[in-house]
Design a protein around this motif. Sequence first.
Motif, short mmCIF file in Angstrom:
data_model
loop_
_atom_site.label_atom_id
_atom_site.label_comp_id
_atom_site.label_asym_id
_atom_site.label_seq_id
_atom_site.Cartn_x
_atom_site.Cartn_y
_atom_site.Cartn_z
N TRP A 168 0.79 -1.23 0.00
CA TRP A 168 0.00 0.00 0.00
C TRP A 168 0.83 1.28 0.00
O TRP A 168 0.33 2.32 -0.41
CB TRP A 168 -0.94 0.02 1.21
N SER A 169 2.05 1.24 0.51
CA SER A 169 2.88 2.43 0.67
C SER A 169 2.16 3.46 1.53
O SER A 169 1.21 3.13 2.24
CB SER A 169 3.26 3.01 -0.70
N ASP A 170 2.57 4.72 1.49
CA ASP A 170 1.92 5.74 2.31
C ASP A 170 0.63 6.23 1.68
O ASP A 170 -0.28 6.70 2.37
CB ASP A 170 2.87 6.93 2.53
N SER A 171 0.55 6.16 0.36
CA SER A 171 -0.69 6.49 -0.35
C SER A 171 -0.70 5.72 -1.66
O SER A 171 0.35 5.31 -2.16
CB SER A 171 -0.79 8.00 -0.60
N ASN A 172 -1.89 5.51 -2.20
CA ASN A 172 -1.98 4.82 -3.48
C ASN A 172 -3.32 5.12 -4.14
O ASN A 172 -4.28 5.55 -3.50
CB ASN A 172 -1.76 3.32 -3.33
N HIS A 173 -3.36 4.87 -5.44
CA HIS A 173 -4.58 5.01 -6.25
C HIS A 173 -4.54 3.93 -7.31
O HIS A 173 -3.55 3.81 -8.04
CB HIS A 173 -4.64 6.39 -6.89
N GLY A 174 -5.59 3.12 -7.38
CA GLY A 174 -5.56 2.02 -8.33
C GLY A 174 -6.92 1.62 -8.84
O GLY A 174 -7.96 2.06 -8.31
N ARG A 175 -6.91 0.79 -9.87
CA ARG A 175 -8.13 0.19 -10.42
C ARG A 175 -8.01 -1.33 -10.32
O ARG A 175 -6.94 -1.89 -10.58
CB ARG A 175 -8.35 0.63 -11.86
N PHE A 176 -9.13 -1.96 -9.98
CA PHE A 176 -9.12 -3.38 -9.66
C PHE A 176 -10.38 -4.04 -10.23
O PHE A 176 -11.40 -3.38 -10.46
CB PHE A 176 -9.13 -3.59 -8.14
N THR A 177 -10.31 -5.34 -10.43
CA THR A 177 -11.51 -6.15 -10.65
C THR A 177 -11.67 -7.06 -9.44
O THR A 177 -10.69 -7.56 -8.89
CB THR A 177 -11.43 -7.00 -11.92
N MET A 178 -12.91 -7.23 -9.02
CA MET A 178 -13.23 -8.14 -7.92
C MET A 178 -14.22 -9.18 -8.45
O MET A 178 -15.32 -8.82 -8.88
CB MET A 178 -13.85 -7.39 -6.73
N LEU A 213 -13.59 -1.78 -9.74
CA LEU A 213 -13.42 -0.86 -8.62
C LEU A 213 -12.31 0.14 -8.88
O LEU A 213 -11.37 -0.13 -9.62
CB LEU A 213 -13.06 -1.64 -7.34
N GLU A 214 -12.44 1.29 -8.21
CA GLU A 214 -11.36 2.26 -8.14
C GLU A 214 -11.18 2.61 -6.67
O GLU A 214 -12.18 2.75 -5.94
CB GLU A 214 -11.68 3.51 -8.95
N ALA A 215 -9.95 2.73 -6.23
CA ALA A 215 -9.71 2.97 -4.80
C ALA A 215 -8.57 3.95 -4.60
O ALA A 215 -7.61 3.98 -5.37
CB ALA A 215 -9.40 1.65 -4.08
N TRP A 216 -8.71 4.75 -3.54
CA TRP A 216 -7.69 5.69 -3.10
C TRP A 216 -7.43 5.43 -1.63
O TRP A 216 -8.36 5.23 -0.85
CB TRP A 216 -8.17 7.13 -3.27
N MET A 217 -6.17 5.44 -1.22
CA MET A 217 -5.82 5.21 0.17
C MET A 217 -4.75 6.20 0.60
O MET A 217 -3.71 6.32 -0.03
CB MET A 217 -5.33 3.78 0.38
N ASP A 218 -5.03 6.92 1.68
CA ASP A 218 -4.06 7.83 2.30
C ASP A 218 -3.83 7.29 3.70
O ASP A 218 -4.57 7.58 4.63
CB ASP A 218 -4.61 9.26 2.34
N ARG A 219 -2.83 6.43 3.83
CA ARG A 219 -2.62 5.69 5.07
C ARG A 219 -2.05 6.59 6.17
O ARG A 219 -1.28 7.49 5.89
CB ARG A 219 -1.66 4.52 4.82
N GLU A 248 -0.82 3.29 -8.64
CA GLU A 248 0.24 4.27 -8.43
C GLU A 248 0.48 4.37 -6.93
O GLU A 248 -0.47 4.36 -6.15
CB GLU A 248 -0.16 5.64 -8.95
N PHE A 249 1.74 4.50 -6.55
CA PHE A 249 2.09 4.61 -5.14
C PHE A 249 2.64 6.00 -4.82
O PHE A 249 3.21 6.66 -5.68
CB PHE A 249 3.13 3.55 -4.76
N ASP A 250 2.45 6.40 -3.55
CA ASP A 250 2.98 7.67 -3.05
C ASP A 250 2.52 8.84 -3.92
O ASP A 250 3.31 9.70 -4.30
CB ASP A 250 4.50 7.62 -2.95
N VAL A 251 1.22 8.83 -4.23
CA VAL A 251 0.64 9.91 -5.03
C VAL A 251 0.02 10.95 -4.09
O VAL A 251 -0.51 10.60 -3.03
CB VAL A 251 -0.43 9.37 -6.00
N PRO A 252 0.06 12.24 -4.45
CA PRO A 252 -0.60 13.26 -3.61
C PRO A 252 -2.11 13.13 -3.74
O PRO A 252 -2.65 13.07 -4.85
CB PRO A 252 -0.09 14.57 -4.21
N LEU A 253 -2.80 13.08 -2.61
CA LEU A 253 -4.25 12.96 -2.58
C LEU A 253 -4.83 14.11 -1.76
O LEU A 253 -4.43 14.31 -0.61
CB LEU A 253 -4.67 11.61 -1.98
N GLU A 254 -5.76 14.84 -2.34
CA GLU A 254 -6.34 15.99 -1.66
C GLU A 254 -7.29 15.53 -0.55
O GLU A 254 -7.99 14.52 -0.68
CB GLU A 254 -7.11 16.86 -2.65
#
Length: 248
Positions: free
Chosen positions: A36-46, A59-65, A229-235
């Motif tokens: 996951w790193s410190d932040s990430n943004h990705g697209r997935f199939t479930m 799915l699309e997901a954003w994570m700011d850990r 994408e990892f370590d991306v800036p997320l507002e």
Amino acid sequence: MKRLLVLSTLCVLARLATADAPSADSLINGMEQTLWSDSNHGRFTMRIETQYWTRELELEAWMDRPEKTLVRIHAPRKESGIGSLRIDDAMWNYLPRVDRTIKIPPSMMLQPWMGSNFSNDDLVKESSFVDDYTHEVTGSEQRDGVLVYRVVSTPRPDAPVVWSRLEFLIREDNIPVAMTYYGERDTPVKEMIYSEIDILGGRRIPTRWTMLDADDAQSRTVIEIQSIEFDVPLEDELFTLRRLRNPE
């Protein structure tokens, strides 16, 4: 004399192996950073598979850990726009067909997300393996020429988790191989298998995550990472109830 020499040599080798082995905490932290790193943004199939039916979500997901996660469904059409938002220990689901935002109580965090084998907590990562558990390396083995460590994780006394323990198999390069969840009476409840290692987002990661139900061999959910994408800036504005309801 020869026996004493052999024993002393084995003791020295054991001490060297212990000294060179990574700590359990570093393996768990390295695994979380790899995935996951410190932040990430990705697209997935479930893909959710049962004995009687199979369905697939995009799915699309954003994570700011570690505090924030947003997950949104893009397909199929009848479920497009459904979203899940976590901020700290609070979680909400948005249902666009009825234009309703529902807050998920803590007691529901282990319920299946969208009928899958992943719980709400699995998907939005409310609990932290690093913070909520203590860890111990209990063994190692070679798999396909790579050293793999077994780590047993036990909940801290005040941690808001329900698993009696977790068991990880983690490669020496911090790529996870498997993870088993144990419930009451120390019985396995479900298992995550990580496979299909590839380079995405500039790093080697497992791109297929399969969650298996211990009580039903024909029930599984497979997540495949399409892009990340990892370590991306997320507002901060991204992780709000307004954006949950109105993605544009």
